[in-house]
Design a protein around this motif. Structure first.
Motif, PDB file in Angstrom:
ATOM      1  N   GLN A 139      84.162 -86.972  -3.197  1.00 33.99           N
ATOM      2  CA  GLN A 139      84.009 -85.905  -4.183  1.00 33.99           C
ATOM      3  C   GLN A 139      82.467 -85.488  -4.429  1.00 33.99           C
ATOM      4  O   GLN A 139      81.689 -86.587  -4.603  1.00 33.99           O
ATOM      5  N   LEU A 140      82.142 -84.266  -4.365  1.00 35.59           N
ATOM      6  CA  LEU A 140      80.646 -84.081  -4.647  1.00 35.59           C
ATOM      7  C   LEU A 140      80.738 -83.245  -5.965  1.00 35.59           C
ATOM      8  O   LEU A 140      81.190 -82.223  -5.742  1.00 35.59           O
ATOM      9  N   VAL A 141      79.816 -83.749  -7.131  1.00 38.60           N
ATOM     10  CA  VAL A 141      79.951 -82.957  -8.063  1.00 38.60           C
ATOM     11  C   VAL A 141      78.340 -82.415  -8.343  1.00 38.60           C
ATOM     12  O   VAL A 141      77.424 -83.307  -8.743  1.00 38.60           O
ATOM     13  N   CYS A 174      73.692 -83.918  -7.099  1.00 39.71           N
ATOM     14  CA  CYS A 174      74.989 -83.995  -6.634  1.00 39.71           C
ATOM     15  C   CYS A 174      75.408 -85.485  -6.595  1.00 39.71           C
ATOM     16  O   CYS A 174      74.764 -86.376  -6.149  1.00 39.71           O
ATOM     17  N   GLU A 175      76.326 -85.815  -7.727  1.00 38.83           N
ATOM     18  CA  GLU A 175      77.073 -87.103  -7.732  1.00 38.83           C
ATOM     19  C   GLU A 175      78.092 -87.263  -6.743  1.00 38.83           C
ATOM     20  O   GLU A 175      78.907 -86.494  -6.340  1.00 38.83           O
ATOM     21  N   VAL A 176      78.088 -88.302  -5.901  1.00 41.23           N
ATOM     22  CA  VAL A 176      78.837 -88.575  -4.818  1.00 41.23           C
ATOM     23  C   VAL A 176      79.822 -89.759  -5.080  1.00 41.23           C
ATOM     24  O   VAL A 176      79.578 -90.796  -5.634  1.00 41.23           O
ATOM     25  N   HIS A 177      81.210 -89.382  -5.058  1.00 44.16           N
ATOM     26  CA  HIS A 177      82.083 -90.233  -5.560  1.00 44.16           C
ATOM     27  C   HIS A 177      83.231 -90.388  -4.286  1.00 44.16           C
ATOM     28  O   HIS A 177      83.548 -89.462  -3.601  1.00 44.16           O
ATOM     29  N   PRO A 178      83.635 -91.631  -4.088  1.00 47.16           N
ATOM     30  CA  PRO A 178      83.275 -92.830  -4.663  1.00 47.16           C
ATOM     31  C   PRO A 178      81.973 -93.483  -3.756  1.00 47.16           C
ATOM     32  O   PRO A 178      81.530 -92.847  -2.597  1.00 47.16           O
ATOM     33  N   TYR A 179      81.441 -94.617  -4.050  1.00 47.36           N
ATOM     34  CA  TYR A 179      80.113 -95.254  -3.291  1.00 47.36           C
ATOM     35  C   TYR A 179      80.722 -95.774  -1.995  1.00 47.36           C
ATOM     36  O   TYR A 179      82.003 -95.864  -1.980  1.00 47.36           O
ATOM     37  N   TYR A 189      69.627 -68.482  -3.086  1.00 44.70           N
ATOM     38  CA  TYR A 189      70.705 -68.800  -2.329  1.00 44.70           C
ATOM     39  C   TYR A 189      71.760 -69.344  -3.328  1.00 44.70           C
ATOM     40  O   TYR A 189      71.466 -69.972  -4.391  1.00 44.70           O
ATOM     41  N   MET A 190      72.989 -69.558  -2.649  1.00 42.32           N
ATOM     42  CA  MET A 190      73.913 -70.617  -3.465  1.00 42.32           C
ATOM     43  C   MET A 190      73.568 -71.635  -2.608  1.00 42.32           C
ATOM     44  O   MET A 190      73.741 -71.614  -1.257  1.00 42.32           O
ATOM     45  N   TYR A 191      73.599 -72.942  -3.469  1.00 41.65           N
ATOM     46  CA  TYR A 191      73.151 -74.236  -2.610  1.00 41.65           C
ATOM     47  C   TYR A 191      74.355 -75.011  -2.818  1.00 41.65           C
ATOM     48  O   TYR A 191      75.055 -75.249  -3.783  1.00 41.65           O
ATOM     49  N   TYR A 192      74.675 -75.585  -1.622  1.00 35.38           N
ATOM     50  CA  TYR A 192      75.820 -76.592  -1.635  1.00 35.38           C
ATOM     51  C   TYR A 192      75.393 -78.105  -1.322  1.00 35.38           C
ATOM     52  O   TYR A 192      74.659 -78.152  -0.130  1.00 35.38           O
ATOM     53  N   CYS A 193      76.060 -79.129  -1.789  1.00 30.16           N
ATOM     54  CA  CYS A 193      75.705 -80.384  -1.446  1.00 30.16           C
ATOM     55  C   CYS A 193      76.923 -80.803  -0.550  1.00 30.16           C
ATOM     56  O   CYS A 193      77.949 -80.412  -0.604  1.00 30.16           O
ATOM     57  N   VAL A 194      76.390 -81.570   0.662  1.00 35.76           N
ATOM     58  CA  VAL A 194      77.307 -81.765   1.644  1.00 35.76           C
ATOM     59  C   VAL A 194      77.123 -83.170   2.112  1.00 35.76           C
ATOM     60  O   VAL A 194      76.134 -83.886   1.699  1.00 35.76           O
ATOM     61  N   ALA A 195      78.101 -83.705   2.880  1.00 39.02           N
ATOM     62  CA  ALA A 195      78.101 -85.214   3.082  1.00 39.02           C
ATOM     63  C   ALA A 195      79.160 -85.416   4.565  1.00 39.02           C
ATOM     64  O   ALA A 195      80.010 -84.675   4.384  1.00 39.02           O
ATOM     65  N   GLU A 196      78.705 -86.356   5.100  1.00 37.59           N
ATOM     66  CA  GLU A 196      79.679 -86.781   6.180  1.00 37.59           C
ATOM     67  C   GLU A 196      79.356 -88.289   6.293  1.00 37.59           C
ATOM     68  O   GLU A 196      78.209 -88.757   6.251  1.00 37.59           O
ATOM     69  N   VAL A 197      80.332 -88.990   6.018  1.00 33.22           N
ATOM     70  CA  VAL A 197      80.545 -90.533   6.079  1.00 33.22           C
ATOM     71  C   VAL A 197      80.808 -91.086   7.261  1.00 33.22           C
ATOM     72  O   VAL A 197      81.516 -90.266   7.994  1.00 33.22           O
ATOM     73  N   TYR A 224      82.572 -82.979   3.855  1.00 28.80           N
ATOM     74  CA  TYR A 224      82.614 -82.696   2.428  1.00 28.80           C
ATOM     75  C   TYR A 224      81.731 -81.755   1.839  1.00 28.80           C
ATOM     76  O   TYR A 224      80.323 -81.908   2.400  1.00 28.80           O
ATOM     77  N   TRP A 225      82.361 -80.895   0.882  1.00 27.83           N
ATOM     78  CA  TRP A 225      81.366 -79.939   0.414  1.00 27.83           C
ATOM     79  C   TRP A 225      81.403 -79.974  -1.003  1.00 27.83           C
ATOM     80  O   TRP A 225      82.497 -79.970  -1.757  1.00 27.83           O
ATOM     81  N   GLY A 226      80.378 -79.700  -1.894  1.00 29.07           N
ATOM     82  CA  GLY A 226      80.447 -79.506  -3.271  1.00 29.07           C
ATOM     83  C   GLY A 226      80.908 -78.087  -3.546  1.00 29.07           C
ATOM     84  O   GLY A 226      80.897 -77.062  -2.422  1.00 29.07           O
ATOM     85  N   LEU A 227      81.039 -77.612  -4.743  1.00 32.93           N
ATOM     86  CA  LEU A 227      81.473 -76.258  -5.151  1.00 32.93           C
ATOM     87  C   LEU A 227      80.212 -75.162  -4.902  1.00 32.93           C
ATOM     88  O   LEU A 227      80.570 -74.034  -4.916  1.00 32.93           O
ATOM     89  N   GLY A 228      79.034 -75.588  -4.893  1.00 31.50           N
ATOM     90  CA  GLY A 228      77.874 -74.958  -4.945  1.00 31.50           C
ATOM     91  C   GLY A 228      77.549 -74.625  -6.328  1.00 31.50           C
ATOM     92  O   GLY A 228      77.918 -74.462  -7.340  1.00 31.50           O
TER      93      GLY A 228
END
Length: 128
Positions: free
Chosen positions: A3-5, A22-27, A91-99, A117-121
């Motif tokens: 989850q990306l907040v 962007c808080e990344v849950h879980p570690y 722009y709309m900025y999105y936090c993204v992640a791939e683990v 994984y994407w944040g809400l923007g």
């Protein structure tokens, strides 16, 4: 499941600064590629900056020298410090992640489909 907040962003004058968080849950202790994509209405999403679990960074040419991506591992939070903002950074900025990142070099030029994984923007608006 990751989850990306997101927080931060908003409005700024040209030449000003903003910071996105962007808080990344879980570690995770797995290798990762995380970063920030951005999108304007009617346009494709584009990578702005990414960072991997070894701390290597990659930036789009349009933001190089002005934006800085970082990650505070103690807080498990990703940041994008945006300086010398320009109206074209709106722009709309999105936090993204791939683990579990075993998929090659983590680059800002990667397609958005590489990130699960994407944040809400969060909207960033820069006025001249």
């Amino acid at each position: 499941q990751v989850q990306l907040v997101q927080s931060g962003g908003g409005s700024a004058q040209a030449g000003g600064s903003l910071r996105l968080s962007c808080e990344v849950h879980p570690y995770t202790s797995k290798p990762y590629c995380m970063g920030w994509f951005r999108q304007a209405p009617g346009k494709e999403r584009e990578g702005a900056a990414v960072i991997d679990s070894d701390g290597r960074t990659s930036y789009a040419d349009s933001v190089k020298g002005r934006f800085t991506i970082s990650k505070d591992n103690a807080k498990n939070t990703l940041y994008l410090q945006m300086n010398s903002l320009k109206p074209e950074d709106t722009y709309m900025y999105y936090c993204v992640a791939e683990v579990d990142w075993w998929g090659g070099t983590c680059l800002a030029s990667l397609p958005s489909s590489r990130f699960l994984y994407w944040g809400l923007g969060t909207q960033v608006t820069v006025s001249s």
